[in-house]
Design a protein around this motif. Structure first.
Motif, PDB file in Angstrom:
ATOM      1  N   PRO A 134       0.815  -1.219   0.000  1.00 60.35           N
ATOM      2  CA  PRO A 134       0.000   0.000   0.000  1.00 60.35           C
ATOM      3  C   PRO A 134       0.847   1.267   0.000  1.00 60.35           C
ATOM      4  O   PRO A 134       1.936   1.298   0.575  1.00 60.35           O
ATOM      5  N   ASP A 135       0.320   2.305  -0.653  1.00 63.58           N
ATOM      6  CA  ASP A 135       0.957   3.621  -0.563  1.00 63.58           C
ATOM      7  C   ASP A 135       0.046   4.606   0.167  1.00 63.58           C
ATOM      8  O   ASP A 135       0.263   5.817   0.110  1.00 63.58           O
ATOM      9  N   ARG A 136      -0.963   4.070   0.838  1.00 63.75           N
ATOM     10  CA  ARG A 136      -1.836   4.854   1.703  1.00 63.75           C
ATOM     11  C   ARG A 136      -2.130   4.043   2.958  1.00 63.75           C
ATOM     12  O   ARG A 136      -2.301   2.825   2.906  1.00 63.75           O
ATOM     13  N   LEU A 137      -2.180   4.728   4.078  1.00 59.85           N
ATOM     14  CA  LEU A 137      -2.610   4.141   5.351  1.00 59.85           C
ATOM     15  C   LEU A 137      -3.811   4.968   5.802  1.00 59.85           C
ATOM     16  O   LEU A 137      -3.773   6.198   5.726  1.00 59.85           O
ATOM     17  N   VAL A 183      -2.465   8.701   5.631  1.00 57.53           N
ATOM     18  CA  VAL A 183      -1.011   8.860   5.669  1.00 57.53           C
ATOM     19  C   VAL A 183      -0.435   8.341   4.359  1.00 57.53           C
ATOM     20  O   VAL A 183      -0.617   7.161   4.027  1.00 57.53           O
ATOM     21  N   PRO A 184       0.248   9.178   3.571  1.00 60.22           N
ATOM     22  CA  PRO A 184       0.872   8.697   2.330  1.00 60.22           C
ATOM     23  C   PRO A 184       2.153   7.923   2.639  1.00 60.22           C
ATOM     24  O   PRO A 184       2.972   8.360   3.459  1.00 60.22           O
ATOM     25  N   LEU A 185       2.305   6.780   1.989  1.00 60.81           N
ATOM     26  CA  LEU A 185       3.468   5.913   2.201  1.00 60.81           C
ATOM     27  C   LEU A 185       4.262   5.791   0.903  1.00 60.81           C
ATOM     28  O   LEU A 185       3.760   6.097  -0.177  1.00 60.81           O
ATOM     29  N   ASP A 186       5.480   5.268   1.029  1.00 55.74           N
ATOM     30  CA  ASP A 186       6.314   5.114  -0.161  1.00 55.74           C
ATOM     31  C   ASP A 186       6.124   3.763  -0.840  1.00 55.74           C
ATOM     32  O   ASP A 186       6.794   3.473  -1.841  1.00 55.74           O
ATOM     33  N   ALA A 281     -13.027  21.512  -3.652  1.00 55.20           N
ATOM     34  CA  ALA A 281     -12.046  20.840  -4.514  1.00 55.20           C
ATOM     35  C   ALA A 281     -11.124  21.851  -5.181  1.00 55.20           C
ATOM     36  O   ALA A 281      -9.915  21.625  -5.302  1.00 55.20           O
ATOM     37  N   ALA A 282     -11.697  22.985  -5.593  1.00 57.80           N
ATOM     38  CA  ALA A 282     -10.895  24.013  -6.272  1.00 57.80           C
ATOM     39  C   ALA A 282      -9.809  24.572  -5.365  1.00 57.80           C
ATOM     40  O   ALA A 282      -8.767  25.034  -5.839  1.00 57.80           O
ATOM     41  N   ALA A 283     -10.033  24.508  -4.051  1.00 48.55           N
ATOM     42  CA  ALA A 283      -9.026  24.993  -3.096  1.00 48.55           C
ATOM     43  C   ALA A 283      -7.868  24.010  -2.940  1.00 48.55           C
ATOM     44  O   ALA A 283      -6.850  24.337  -2.320  1.00 48.55           O
ATOM     45  N   ASN A 284      -8.040  22.785  -3.472  1.00 50.34           N
ATOM     46  CA  ASN A 284      -6.980  21.770  -3.493  1.00 50.34           C
ATOM     47  C   ASN A 284      -6.369  21.531  -2.110  1.00 50.34           C
ATOM     48  O   ASN A 284      -5.164  21.737  -1.897  1.00 50.34           O
ATOM     49  N   PRO A 285      -7.178  21.085  -1.153  1.00 49.41           N
ATOM     50  CA  PRO A 285      -6.679  20.946   0.221  1.00 49.41           C
ATOM     51  C   PRO A 285      -5.591  19.890   0.395  1.00 49.41           C
ATOM     52  O   PRO A 285      -4.863  19.939   1.386  1.00 49.41           O
ATOM     53  N   TRP A 286      -5.471  18.958  -0.536  1.00 48.10           N
ATOM     54  CA  TRP A 286      -4.428  17.943  -0.429  1.00 48.10           C
ATOM     55  C   TRP A 286      -3.259  18.227  -1.372  1.00 48.10           C
ATOM     56  O   TRP A 286      -2.562  17.310  -1.798  1.00 48.10           O
ATOM     57  N   ALA A 287      -3.009  19.456  -1.674  1.00 47.83           N
ATOM     58  CA  ALA A 287      -1.934  19.809  -2.611  1.00 47.83           C
ATOM     59  C   ALA A 287      -0.601  19.216  -2.155  1.00 47.83           C
ATOM     60  O   ALA A 287      -0.177  19.404  -1.021  1.00 47.83           O
ATOM     61  N   GLY A 288       0.044  18.500  -3.044  1.00 51.76           N
ATOM     62  CA  GLY A 288       1.364  17.950  -2.749  1.00 51.76           C
ATOM     63  C   GLY A 288       1.397  16.695  -1.915  1.00 51.76           C
ATOM     64  O   GLY A 288       2.472  16.151  -1.641  1.00 51.76           O
ATOM     65  N   LEU A 289       0.230  16.186  -1.499  1.00 50.06           N
ATOM     66  CA  LEU A 289       0.216  15.029  -0.602  1.00 50.06           C
ATOM     67  C   LEU A 289       0.881  13.805  -1.222  1.00 50.06           C
ATOM     68  O   LEU A 289       1.622  13.081  -0.547  1.00 50.06           O
ATOM     69  N   SER A 290       0.659  13.580  -2.511  1.00 54.28           N
ATOM     70  CA  SER A 290       1.202  12.381  -3.158  1.00 54.28           C
ATOM     71  C   SER A 290       2.726  12.384  -3.203  1.00 54.28           C
ATOM     72  O   SER A 290       3.342  11.337  -3.389  1.00 54.28           O
ATOM     73  N   ARG A 291       3.322  13.555  -3.060  1.00 57.29           N
ATOM     74  CA  ARG A 291       4.789  13.630  -3.095  1.00 57.29           C
ATOM     75  C   ARG A 291       5.410  13.453  -1.713  1.00 57.29           C
ATOM     76  O   ARG A 291       6.628  13.537  -1.575  1.00 57.29           O
ATOM     77  N   LYS A 292       4.578  13.186  -0.702  1.00 58.36           N
ATOM     78  CA  LYS A 292       5.084  13.114   0.669  1.00 58.36           C
ATOM     79  C   LYS A 292       5.154  11.694   1.221  1.00 58.36           C
ATOM     80  O   LYS A 292       5.321  11.499   2.418  1.00 58.36           O
TER      81      LYS A 292
END
Length: 308
Positions: A134-137, A183-186, A281-292
Motif C-alpha cells: 500500500p501507498d496509503r494508510l 497517511v501517504p506511504l512510499d 475541490a478548487a481549493a486543493n486541500p491535499w496539494a502535494g500530498l502524493s509527493r510526501k
C-alpha cells in the motif's frame, strides 16, 4: 447534447452516452433536494481533475444503485464483460482465484461508471502495479453516535501523534459520520506491516485516552467511545475514495480538507455535498500530498521508543 432518453457527454477523446439522465438516484425530502443521474454526471465532470489523481491505477469496488439509493445495492468488484474495452482493468489474486477490478484512469471512465449508477467508489490502498504494497494508510474515526466533537478531538490527538512520528497526514470527511486520517506511504512495506503499525498507533492513542477512544472491534465492547478503525489496511480491503458521493440523502461527499479546517465550528461529516464540494475541490486541500510518501521504518522505531 441529449437525444430523448439519453445524453452524450464529451470526455477527452471520447463521448460517453448517459442513459436516462433525468432518473432520480438520490430522492429529496426533509429539506434536501433530489439528485438525478445527470446531476451526478455534472458533479463528476467538475471534480474529475481533483478526483482522478486519487483513483488512477487503483482497483475499485463500486457501490451501484440502479434504482437509486432506496433500491438494492450492488457492491461490484468484478468488471462485467460488457464494459467498454477502453476501460482499464486489473486482475488480482483472491483466495481460490482472481478478480478483475475496474480501474478509473480518465474522465470518460468516471462518467461511464456514473452512467452505471455507481454512486460511491471505494479504492484499494495499493496500486495495480504493486497490489501487495500500500501507498496509503487510513485511520477511520468512527463515533458511537452523532457526536462530531468526539471525532474532532480524536483527529487532533491522532494528528499530534503522527507529527511526533514524523509522518505527514491529511484529513477527509467520510460523508457519513466520521473522518478519515490518511497517511501517504512510499509503498515499501507490505499490508501486514502497515496494518500492524496502524494498530499500534491506534492502541497507543486508546491507551492514552481510555474513556474516549477504543480499538474494540465488537460494538458491544465500545460503549460510547469513538472507534479507531484500522481494518481497511489489509489486502483487498477498500476505503471510500476522496470526492466520491455517498449513497445517502442530500448527496454528501467524502471531502478532503486541511488541518486548519478541523477547527471550523460548522464542520461535520456531511459538511460538503454535490452542491458545494466543487468549491472545496478548487481549493486543493491535499496539494502535494502524493509527493510526501514516507517509509514506515523510522516511524516504527519512534513509536517503539515511545511505547517503551
Amino acid at each position: 447534447m441529449s437525444d430523448g432518453g439519453s445524453r452524450t457527454v464529451r470526455a477527452g477523446r471520447r463521448r460517453v452516452e448517459i442513459r436516462r439522465p433525468d432518473k432520480v438516484l438520490i430522492p429529496g425530502g426533509d429539506a434536501a433536494r433530489e439528485y438525478t443521474k445527470g446531476d451526478l454526471v455534472d458533479y463528476h465532470r467538475a471534480v474529475a481533475r481533483h478526483m482522478l489523481p486519487q483513483l488512477r491505477g487503483r482497483p475499485l469496488m463500486l457501490d451501484r444503485r440502479p434504482d437509486g439509493i432506496d433500491g438494492p445495492a450492488f457492491m461490484q468488484k468484478n468488471t462485467p464483460d460488457n464494459y467498454p474495452d477502453w476501460i482499464t482493468r486489473v486482475e488480482v489474486g483472491k483466495e481460490g482465484g482472481t478478480v478483475t477490478h475496474t480501474v478509473c484512469d480518465d474522465t470518460a471512465t468516471l462518467l461511464y461508471l456514473v452512467d452505471q449508477a455507481s454512486i460511491t467508489l471505494h479504492r484499494w490502498l495499493s496500486r495495480a502495479d504493486d497490489v501487495d504494497r500500500p501507498d496509503r494508510l487510513v485511520f477511520d474515526l468512527d463515533p458511537s453516535g452523532d457526536d462530531f466533537e468526539a471525532v474532532r478531538e480524536a483527529a487532533r490527538w491522532l494528528g499530534e501523534l503522527l507529527d511526533e512520528l514524523a509522518l505527514p497526514s491529511a484529513l477527509m470527511t467520510t460523508g457519513s459520520r466520521g473522518l478519515h486520517v490518511v497517511v501517504p506511504l512510499d509503498g515499501g512495506q507490505d499490508f501486514d506491516t502497515v496494518r500492524e503499525f496502524a494498530r499500534e498507533v491506534a492502541d497507543t492513542l486508546a491507551d492514552a485516552h481510555p474513556d474516549r477512544l477504543t480499538t474494540a472491534a465488537r460494538k458491544k465492547d465500545r460503549g460510547d467511545r469513538l472507534y479507531l478503525d484500522v481494518g481497511r489496511n489489509a489486502y483487498a480491503q477498500t476505503a471510500v475514495a476522496p470526492w466520491t458521493v455517498r449513497a445517502l440523502p442530500g448527496a454528501p461527499v467524502a471531502t478532503p480538507l486541511t488541518w486548519e479546517q478541523l477547527d471550523d465550528p460548522e464542520l461535520h461529516a456531511r459538511r460538503w455535498t454535490v452542491e458545494n464540494a466543487v468549491e472545496q475541490a478548487a481549493a486543493n486541500p491535499w496539494a502535494g500530498l502524493s509527493r510526501k510518501g514516507r517509509s514506515l521504518a523510522p516511524a516504527r522505531r519512534r513509536l517503539a521508543a515511545r511505547r517503551g
